[in-house]
Design a protein around this motif. Structure first.
Motif, PDB file in Angstrom:
ATOM      1  N   THR A 198       1.044  -1.236  -0.054  1.00 27.25           N
ATOM      2  CA  THR A 198       0.218  -0.054  -0.025  1.00 27.25           C
ATOM      3  C   THR A 198       0.702   1.322   0.003  1.00 27.25           C
ATOM      4  O   THR A 198       0.518   2.366  -0.639  1.00 27.25           O
ATOM      5  N   TYR A 202      -0.199   3.423  -2.879  1.00 27.77           N
ATOM      6  CA  TYR A 202      -0.864   4.652  -2.595  1.00 27.77           C
ATOM      7  C   TYR A 202      -0.084   5.971  -2.653  1.00 27.77           C
ATOM      8  O   TYR A 202      -0.490   6.908  -3.007  1.00 27.77           O
ATOM      9  N   LEU A 251      -2.343   9.079  -2.026  1.00 30.11           N
ATOM     10  CA  LEU A 251      -2.997   8.663  -0.646  1.00 30.11           C
ATOM     11  C   LEU A 251      -2.508   8.481   0.621  1.00 30.11           C
ATOM     12  O   LEU A 251      -3.029   8.370   1.614  1.00 30.11           O
ATOM     13  N   GLY A 272      -6.596   7.231   2.488  1.00 26.40           N
ATOM     14  CA  GLY A 272      -5.721   6.029   2.288  1.00 26.40           C
ATOM     15  C   GLY A 272      -6.041   5.200   3.313  1.00 26.40           C
ATOM     16  O   GLY A 272      -6.013   3.899   3.224  1.00 26.40           O
ATOM     17  N   ALA A 330      -7.371   1.051   2.824  1.00 31.10           N
ATOM     18  CA  ALA A 330      -6.410   0.069   3.444  1.00 31.10           C
ATOM     19  C   ALA A 330      -7.119  -0.586   4.569  1.00 31.10           C
ATOM     20  O   ALA A 330      -7.110  -1.908   4.578  1.00 31.10           O
ATOM     21  N   LEU A 347       1.385   4.426   6.342  1.00 34.74           N
ATOM     22  CA  LEU A 347       0.578   5.496   5.723  1.00 34.74           C
ATOM     23  C   LEU A 347       0.219   6.822   6.359  1.00 34.74           C
ATOM     24  O   LEU A 347      -0.564   7.724   6.168  1.00 34.74           O
ATOM     25  N   VAL A 380      -7.936  -1.950  -4.178  1.00 30.03           N
ATOM     26  CA  VAL A 380      -7.471  -1.168  -3.167  1.00 30.03           C
ATOM     27  C   VAL A 380      -6.424  -2.523  -2.439  1.00 30.03           C
ATOM     28  O   VAL A 380      -5.463  -1.960  -1.791  1.00 30.03           O
ATOM     29  N   PRO A 436      -1.467  -2.813  -4.547  1.00 30.44           N
ATOM     30  CA  PRO A 436      -0.610  -2.943  -3.772  1.00 30.44           C
ATOM     31  C   PRO A 436       0.289  -4.412  -4.029  1.00 30.44           C
ATOM     32  O   PRO A 436       1.617  -4.070  -4.047  1.00 30.44           O
TER      33      PRO A 436
END
Lengths: 265, 372, 297
Positions: free
Chosen positions: A120, A124, A129, A135, A139, A211, C43, C47
């Motif tokens: 991520t 992101y 994000l 974000g 996640a 994040l 989502v 990743p």
């Protein structure tokens, strides 16, 4: 009679290690949060509520708590709505490649969390994000979807399918059957799924570490940084608050369960 | 000889002794303590007072696995992870028999139960009747002296149940095992047993052969649990040999009251089986030795072999009669009729307060309505 | 005929056809999986894809995955990850089984269940941190033993593999207990009674009847604990030493400190493959959906 008691006490003794491991964390955190000393050592010295005061007054902790709450609520709404729909598709749908779809939807529960975290972070980061609440919501939502799907699908599958047929025979169309019969019946499952989703987000640390930024931190991230930087009992206070909050949640869930059980009988 | 005597809260003062090779059935409504008795004999429950002995050996404190009683459980309790053959071989292995010998013995037992070729199936792959037979084979394979069965046919449909009833009785006779059998189905009890013990509220209400129980019930409860019966309540005058009820007075033979506590007179119930009652239009002259009461014909139903009448007496008591369909009377619903019976067919019993909850199979047949 | 309330004519109904004809391969409910599928792919799948792509990028896959042969530290990390996960799984099984058994037999199931659920509803981080308080040199265990005079200097419980295993066992125990309990609760008690009636001593009845029937729960619990343990980062970071890092601590170090995304990705994909192999083996004995059904029953 005698051998019966002996058997029972053996059972009890063998279960003690597990019981200890389960309650040990809670046993130390609570007293430590009331220590007067600024050091985290056991046993706590003196009694003081100063760490709770700091928790409430410190801007960073306060902000982190608010961020965590708002992210957790949004992630819960997202995961519960998406997950419930998917659960119906999986429990009642017929289509080729269903087991593959099921595996994909459940994959966030299987993939090691570290991998999710760096993934991520990479992905992101490309679309800006990282460091945004959105974000985090996305996640966390993804991590929570499998829990909702499994819980809701299980309650759909245990529902008596004849009830739907009964509703149809009594003149309810598919939409009214769904909203008046099916949905109320699986509501406990949906609520349980939502609760799990909330806890997943509220408790998530590893992905959040990647994040968040110093200006946008969730509660676990704030705590983590605090543990790493200066070990002071504010962490214990925050933990106790979390334990109290989740115990309250557990009690509420139990009361809801009781009320439902009573209504049934 | 097996003998049991036990006493506890659920099961109070139960005295039972069964003869070798006997098929003894414990019959009663649910919650009456029959299963508790069985579990005490098997050793799953302790008795708080009293003792249990099997073949003269006192087994009161002996744990279940050392009692050597075979048992067929209500839902069979077949081990779901073992094949039929492994299930049957289990008790043999537990008694130290070698693997190969145990397999061979189990297989021949299965053949005897007409289950050849099913030995390698898991319980879930067998039908209800087959599972039942595997459970029976497992309980009999180690040649126990005593076989306990807890409503073993309860989960099966009627036709299969009838067939298996005969099969079970035959195989138990053949082996010569003593059986204690629990059921709440009176027809099953009558069809299978040498003797029946009727349970009520943790006590044995009466024990005897089916015929004894049917012909000479010791209480109104028994008379209604085995078959169905009409009850006329009233005041018994021993001197005159008359029962005065609100619906009228009827004659009672002296022999009908012998042995009961109301033989000297007082409140009593006169019990008459529906098939011993005849319905005819009012005023029909009676032969001697016959009694009658009059009432209103409420219902008349053709049931194939028999014709059922329901009559309401003057005091509101309902009386049912079952007459052979060929001998049906020329009466119609709404007529004034008389119900007639032979005096020697009536039994005089103590009055009872409670009404019976009928067993599911005789739900439509119980006619007892307490008088207001 | 016109006045009839019910008319049944002799045409064969659809339901009586052969099963293949009756069951179409597709029904309307199927559309409902679309939002979830799209969401997860966008989502979560994207990743993961990034990680896989990066593991092949930079100086190339050979270089990225080759680190296992370049420096012993990576191989040792892989080893340590597997050993830690396996020991945690084993100790969760040994410690959790008797507890789950007690839960399934006891009349106080509710209380015992609450004890299991309490930690699940308590933050992971808090629990790890609490284990630190128990295990550290000035922690509960050491200070108690010191004061009692049993030891002269603190035992090194923290910053060791032992500390990691103890802490992770404590944290993952509910995930082992709950699946075992769920299966054990469904085992008909009558079966053990039947075994005893057939002459089995209580211990033998337990071993021959109860244990085999509880195995699905054991498999689920072990698989769940093992896979979760593979990805653990918090517990090793707080309780573990620096001498033998696990793959997850290495991965995060690579990304955060060294900004070496490609090696990190290669390590991550390796970890993923181990998890997938474990799940693939597990799926032969249990239904995966039951295993990853979340903590609470």
């Amino acid at each position: 009679m005698n051998s019966d008691t002996r058997r029972r006490s053996t059972q009890l003794c063998l279960a003690i290690p597990a019981a200890f491991l389960l309650v040990a964390p809670t046993l130390v955190v609570v007293p430590m949060s009331f220590t007067a000393s600024p050091l985290l050592s056991f046993p706590p010295t003196g009694f003081s509520t100063q760490w709770y005061g700091r928790l409430a007054s410190d801007e960073a902790w306060r902000l982190a708590t608010l961020t965590s709450l708002s992210v957790a609520i949004q992630a819960t709404l997202l995961a519960t709505s998406v997950g419930t729909l998917t659960a119906f598709g999986i429990a009642r749908g017929r289509f080729p490649g269903k087991s593959l779809v099921q595996a994909l939807v459940l994959s966030p529960a299987i993939v090691p969390i570290v991998l999710v975290a760096i993934g991520t972070f990479f992905a992101y980061g490309r679309v800006g994000l990282v460091g945004t609440p959105a974000g985090l919501v996305l996640a966390h939502g993804a991590l929570a979807v499998p829990l909702v799907v499994v819980t809701v699908a299980a309650s759909i599958e245990t529902m008596d399918p004849r009830l739907d047929l009964a509703a149809a025979s009594l003149g309810a169309g598919p939409f009214r059957t769904f909203f008046l019969v099916t949905l109320p019946l699986i509501r406990p499952g949906v609520l349980a799924g939502a609760l799990l989703a909330f806890v997943t987000s509220w408790d998530e640390l590893v992905v959040s570490l990647f994040l968040t930024t110093p200006v946008l931190r969730t509660l676990p991230v704030e705590m983590w940084t605090s543990v790493r930087e200066q070990l002071d009992p504010t962490v214990a206070a925050a933990s106790t608050m979390l334990v109290a909050l989740s115990t309250a949640g557990l009690v509420i869930a139990y009361v809801i369960g009781l009320r439902q059980a009573r209504r049934k009988s | 000889m097996s003998k049991y005597y036990a006493k506890s809260c659920v099961v109070d003062d139960v005295n039972l002794a069964s003869q070798p090779g006997e098929f003894l059935t414990l019959l009663g409504p649910s919650g009456s303590g029959k299963t508790t008795t069985l579990r005490m004999i098997a050793g799953f429950l302790n008795c708080d007072r009293g003792s249990i002995s099997i073949q003269g050996r006192d087994v009161t404190g002996v744990p279940a696995h050392k009692r050597g009683t075979g048992m067929v459980f209500q839902h069979y309790a077949l081990f779901p992870h073992l094949t039929a053959e492994q299930n049957v071989a289990f008790p043999l292995r537990m008694r130290g028999m070698g693997r190969r010998e145990a397999r061979a013995t189990a297989r021949s037992m299965l053949e005897r139960m007409h289950l050849d070729g099913r030995g390698q199936h898991l319980p879930a792959q067998l039908s209800g009747g087959q599972q039942q037979r595997v459970a029976l084979a497992r309980a009999l394979v180690f040649e126990p002296t005593l076989l306990l069965m807890d409503e073993p046919l309860g989960a099966l449909d009627k036709k299969l149940r009838d067939a298996l009833q005969i099969e079970i009785v035959n195989i138990c006779r053949e082996i010569g095992v003593t059986v204690v059998y629990v059921t709440h189905d009176q027809e099953e009890a009558l069809a299978m047993s040498d003797r029946i013990a009727i349970y009520k509220d943790g006590r044995i209400a009466q024990i005897g052969t089916g015929e004894e129980l049917y012909e000479r019930p010791a209480s109104v409860f028994v008379s209604q649990f085995i078959g169905s019966s009409n009850v006329i309540e009233g005041d018994y005058d021993a001197q005159l040999g008359v029962l005065r009820s609100r619906a009228g007075s009827v004659r009672v033979e002296e022999s009908a009251a012998v042995g009961t506590s109301c033989a000297k007179g007082g409140p009593a119930s006169l019990v008459i089986r529906p098939e011993r009652i005849e319905v005819c239009s009012e005023g029909t002259p009676l032969a001697s030795g016959r009694s009658h009461l009059t009432g209103l014909l409420e219902e008349s139903t053709y049931l194939g072999s028999v014709h059922r009448y329901q009559v309401q007496l003057a005091d509101g008591t309902t009386v049912q009669a079952r007459m052979p369909a060929l001998a049906r009377a020329d009466v119609w619903v709404g007529d004034r009729v008389q119900v007639v019976w032979n005096d020697r067919d009536a039994v005089l019993l103590e009055q009872e307060q409670s009404t019976v909850q009928p067993s599911s199979d005789s739900a439509g047949e119980v006619t007892y309505v307490s008088t207001p | 005929m016109v006045d009839a309330v019910v008319v049944v004519s002799g045409a064969p109904s659809q339901e009586t056809g052969p099963p293949e004809a009756r069951k179409s391969r597709f029904n309307g409910w199927a559309w409902l999986v679309l939002p979830g599928l799209v969401f997860i792919l966008a989502v979560f799948g994207w990743p993961l894809g990034e990680v896989v792509v990066r593991s092949f990028g930079g100086d190339g896959a050979v270089q990225n995955y080759g680190v296992f042969f370049d420096s012993p530290i990576y191989f040792r990390a892989l080893n340590s990850t597997l050993i830690t996960s396996a020991s945690v799984t084993l100790s969760c099984l040994l410690i959790g089984y008797p507890y789950a058994y007690l839960m399934s037999q006891s009349r106080r199931t509710e209380l015992l269940l609450a004890i299991v659920l309490l930690p699940i509803w308590t933050s992971f981080l808090v629990r790890t941190y609490a284990w630190q308080i128990w295990l550290q040199d000035t922690g509960v265990i050491n200070s108690t033993l010191l004061r009692m005079g049993v030891i002269d200097e603190p035992l090194s419980l923290i910053r060791t593999n032992l500390g990691v295993v103890i802490g992770m066992t404590g944290i993952l125990l509910p995930f082992a207990i709950l699946p075992m309990f769920t299966v054990m609760r469904r085992i008909d008690r009558e079966l053990v009674r039947a075994a005893e009636n057939l002459g089995a001593k209580p211990r033998i009845a337990f071993r021959r009847i109860f244990v085999p029937l509880s195995l699905p729960g054991v498999y689920s619990g072990c698989l769940l604990v093992f896979v979760l343990a593979l990805g653990f980062y918090i517990a090793p970071a707080i309780l573990g030493g620096t001498s033998s890092p696990t793959l997850s601590t290495l991965i995060i170090d690579k990304v955060q400190r060294e900004l070496d995304f490609h090696t990190a990705s290669a390590l991550g994909v390796t970890l993923l493959l181990i998890a997938l192999v474990a799940v693939a083996i597990g799926s032969r004995v249990v239904r995966i959906r039951d295993v990853f059904g979340g903590g609470a029953p």
